[in-house]
Scaffold this motif. Structure first.
Motif, short mmCIF file in Angstrom:
data_model
loop_
_atom_site.label_atom_id
_atom_site.label_comp_id
_atom_site.label_asym_id
_atom_site.label_seq_id
_atom_site.Cartn_x
_atom_site.Cartn_y
_atom_site.Cartn_z
N GLY A 64 -5.46 68.48 31.92
CA GLY A 64 -4.40 67.73 32.59
C GLY A 64 -3.31 67.38 31.59
N ALA A 65 -3.62 66.48 30.66
CA ALA A 65 -2.75 66.17 29.53
C ALA A 65 -3.54 66.46 28.26
N ASN A 66 -2.91 67.09 27.29
CA ASN A 66 -3.65 67.44 26.07
C ASN A 66 -3.15 66.70 24.82
N LEU A 67 -2.13 65.88 24.99
CA LEU A 67 -1.69 64.99 23.91
C LEU A 67 -1.63 63.58 24.48
N MET A 68 -2.57 62.75 24.07
CA MET A 68 -2.67 61.40 24.59
C MET A 68 -2.34 60.40 23.49
N ILE A 69 -1.38 59.53 23.76
CA ILE A 69 -0.93 58.54 22.80
C ILE A 69 -1.20 57.15 23.37
N PHE A 70 -1.91 56.34 22.61
CA PHE A 70 -2.30 55.00 23.07
C PHE A 70 -1.68 53.93 22.17
N PHE A 71 -1.01 52.96 22.79
CA PHE A 71 -0.55 51.76 22.10
C PHE A 71 -1.45 50.60 22.52
N PHE A 72 -1.86 49.77 21.57
CA PHE A 72 -2.75 48.66 21.90
C PHE A 72 -2.69 47.63 20.78
N ARG A 73 -3.33 46.49 21.00
CA ARG A 73 -3.29 45.40 20.04
C ARG A 73 -4.57 45.31 19.19
N ASP A 74 -5.68 45.76 19.73
CA ASP A 74 -6.95 45.64 19.02
C ASP A 74 -7.79 46.87 19.29
N TRP A 75 -8.51 47.34 18.27
CA TRP A 75 -9.32 48.56 18.42
C TRP A 75 -10.36 48.42 19.52
N GLU A 76 -10.83 47.20 19.76
CA GLU A 76 -11.85 47.00 20.79
C GLU A 76 -11.34 47.36 22.18
N GLU A 77 -10.04 47.33 22.38
CA GLU A 77 -9.47 47.66 23.68
C GLU A 77 -9.78 49.11 24.07
N LEU A 78 -9.86 49.99 23.08
CA LEU A 78 -10.09 51.41 23.38
C LEU A 78 -11.47 51.64 23.99
N VAL A 79 -12.43 50.84 23.57
CA VAL A 79 -13.79 51.00 24.08
C VAL A 79 -13.83 50.78 25.59
N GLU A 80 -12.89 49.98 26.09
CA GLU A 80 -12.87 49.65 27.52
C GLU A 80 -12.09 50.65 28.35
N VAL A 81 -11.42 51.63 27.71
CA VAL A 81 -10.65 52.63 28.45
C VAL A 81 -11.61 53.58 29.15
N ARG A 82 -11.46 53.70 30.43
CA ARG A 82 -12.39 54.48 31.25
C ARG A 82 -12.42 55.96 30.82
N ASP A 83 -13.60 56.46 30.61
CA ASP A 83 -13.89 57.87 30.30
C ASP A 83 -13.35 58.32 28.95
N LEU A 84 -12.76 57.42 28.17
CA LEU A 84 -12.24 57.84 26.86
C LEU A 84 -13.38 58.27 25.94
N ASP A 85 -14.54 57.66 26.11
CA ASP A 85 -15.67 58.02 25.27
C ASP A 85 -16.16 59.44 25.54
N ARG A 86 -15.77 60.01 26.67
CA ARG A 86 -16.13 61.40 26.97
C ARG A 86 -15.22 62.38 26.24
N LEU A 87 -14.03 61.91 25.88
CA LEU A 87 -13.06 62.76 25.18
C LEU A 87 -13.10 62.56 23.66
N VAL A 88 -13.47 61.36 23.25
CA VAL A 88 -13.51 61.02 21.82
C VAL A 88 -14.95 60.75 21.41
N PRO A 89 -15.55 61.64 20.65
CA PRO A 89 -16.95 61.45 20.24
C PRO A 89 -17.15 60.17 19.44
N ASP A 90 -18.26 59.48 19.69
CA ASP A 90 -18.61 58.28 18.91
C ASP A 90 -17.48 57.26 18.90
N LEU A 91 -16.91 57.01 20.07
CA LEU A 91 -15.75 56.13 20.15
C LEU A 91 -16.06 54.72 19.64
N MET A 92 -17.19 54.16 20.04
CA MET A 92 -17.48 52.79 19.67
C MET A 92 -17.62 52.61 18.15
N PRO A 93 -18.44 53.43 17.46
CA PRO A 93 -18.52 53.27 16.00
C PRO A 93 -17.20 53.60 15.29
#
Length: 203
Positions: A64-93
Motif C-alpha cells: 500500500g505505502a512503502n515509505l512510512m514516516i512517523f512523528f511522535f513525542r515518546d517512543w512508547e507511542e509506537l508500541v500502541e500503533v496498530r499492526d506496526l509490530d507486524r512491519l517492524v520486527p521486535d518493535l517493543m525492545p
C-alpha cells in the motif's frame, strides 16, 4: 568527490561495503503531523526522487505505502500503533532501547530478494532539538537519507545539507552521488567497494 570519499559513504562501521537504491516506485505516507508539515515532507521527497531520476506512485501493490514516516513525542507511542509490530520486527525492545539512548530519530529499511530497497520506516521523536529544526530542513534531510542505503557513519562528520546564501540545500557532491547511484546502468545493490569507482566516474 573521489572514489575513496564516495566509498566512505557506503562503508559501514564493521568495514563492509553496501549501497542499495529503491527497486520500486516510492509511495510515502506521513503520520502525526499537521497538513502544512505533511505538504513539506511530501514535497521534499518528490524533489529528491526527481533528482535521482526515480519515480513515485499512488500505491504499492504489496504494502500500500512503502515509505512510512512517523512523528511522535515518546517512543512508547509506537508500541500502541496498530499492526506496526507486524512491519517492524521486535518493535517493543527496539523502542525501549531507543528511549534509553535518548534517540530522536531512527530509520529502518526492508529489502527485496535482489537486495534493493522495498520499504523504509522513519521514526522522528519530536524532542526539544527536532522541534527547533525548520520543517523544510528536517524534510529534506530525511528524504536524502532514505533515497539510498547510506552507511551508519556516512554523515557523522559532514551532514548532507549545507547553508547557502541563507538557504539550506543539499550538498552538490551528495546530489551527484544520488544521481550516479540511480544511473540505469548501475546495479540496484552493490557489496564491493569497486562500485564507488563506477560512481566516481559518473560524477
Amino acid at each position: 568527490m573521489d572514489a575513496q570519499a564516495i566509498a566512505s559513504l557506503f562503508t559501514r562501521g564493521d568495514g563492509s561495503y553496501l549501497c542499495a537504491r529503491w527497486g520500486r516506485p516510492i509511495v510515502p505516507v506521513v503520520f502525526g503531523c499537521d497538513d502544512a508539515t505533511l505538504a513539506v515532507m511530501k514535497g521534499a521527497i518528490e524533489a529528491v526522487v526527481r533528482l535521482a531520476g526515480h519515480s513515485m506512485a499512488e500505491t504499492d501493490p504489496e504494502l500500500g505505502a512503502n515509505l512510512m514516516i512517523f512523528f511522535f513525542r515518546d517512543w512508547e507511542e509506537l508500541v500502541e500503533v496498530r499492526d506496526l509490530d507486524r512491519l517492524v520486527p521486535d518493535l517493543m525492545p527496539l523502542c525501549a532501547r531507543l528511549s534509553a539512548e535518548g534517540a530522536n530519530q531512527y530509520r529502518l529499511f526492508r529489502f527485496d530478494q535482489a537486495g534493493a530497497i522495498r520499504a523504509a520506516f522513519v521514526f522522528l521523536r519530536v524532542d526539544a532539538h527536532l522541534a527547533e529544526v525548520p520543517a523544510e530542513v528536517l524534510a529534506l534531510a530525511q528524504a536524502v537519507q532514505i533515497i539510498l542505503l547510506w552507511s551508519d557513519t556516512a554523515f557523522r562528520a559532514h551532514p548532507p545539507l549545507v547553508r547557502d546564501e541563507g538557504r539550506t540545500i543539499l550538498r552538490p557532491d551528495i546530489a551527484g552521488v544520488i544521481r550516479a547511484a540511480y544511473d540505469p546502468v548501475m546495479p540496484p545493490v552493490a557489496r564491493d567497494a569497486s562500485h564507488a569507482l563506477r560512481l566516481a566516474a559518473r560524477l
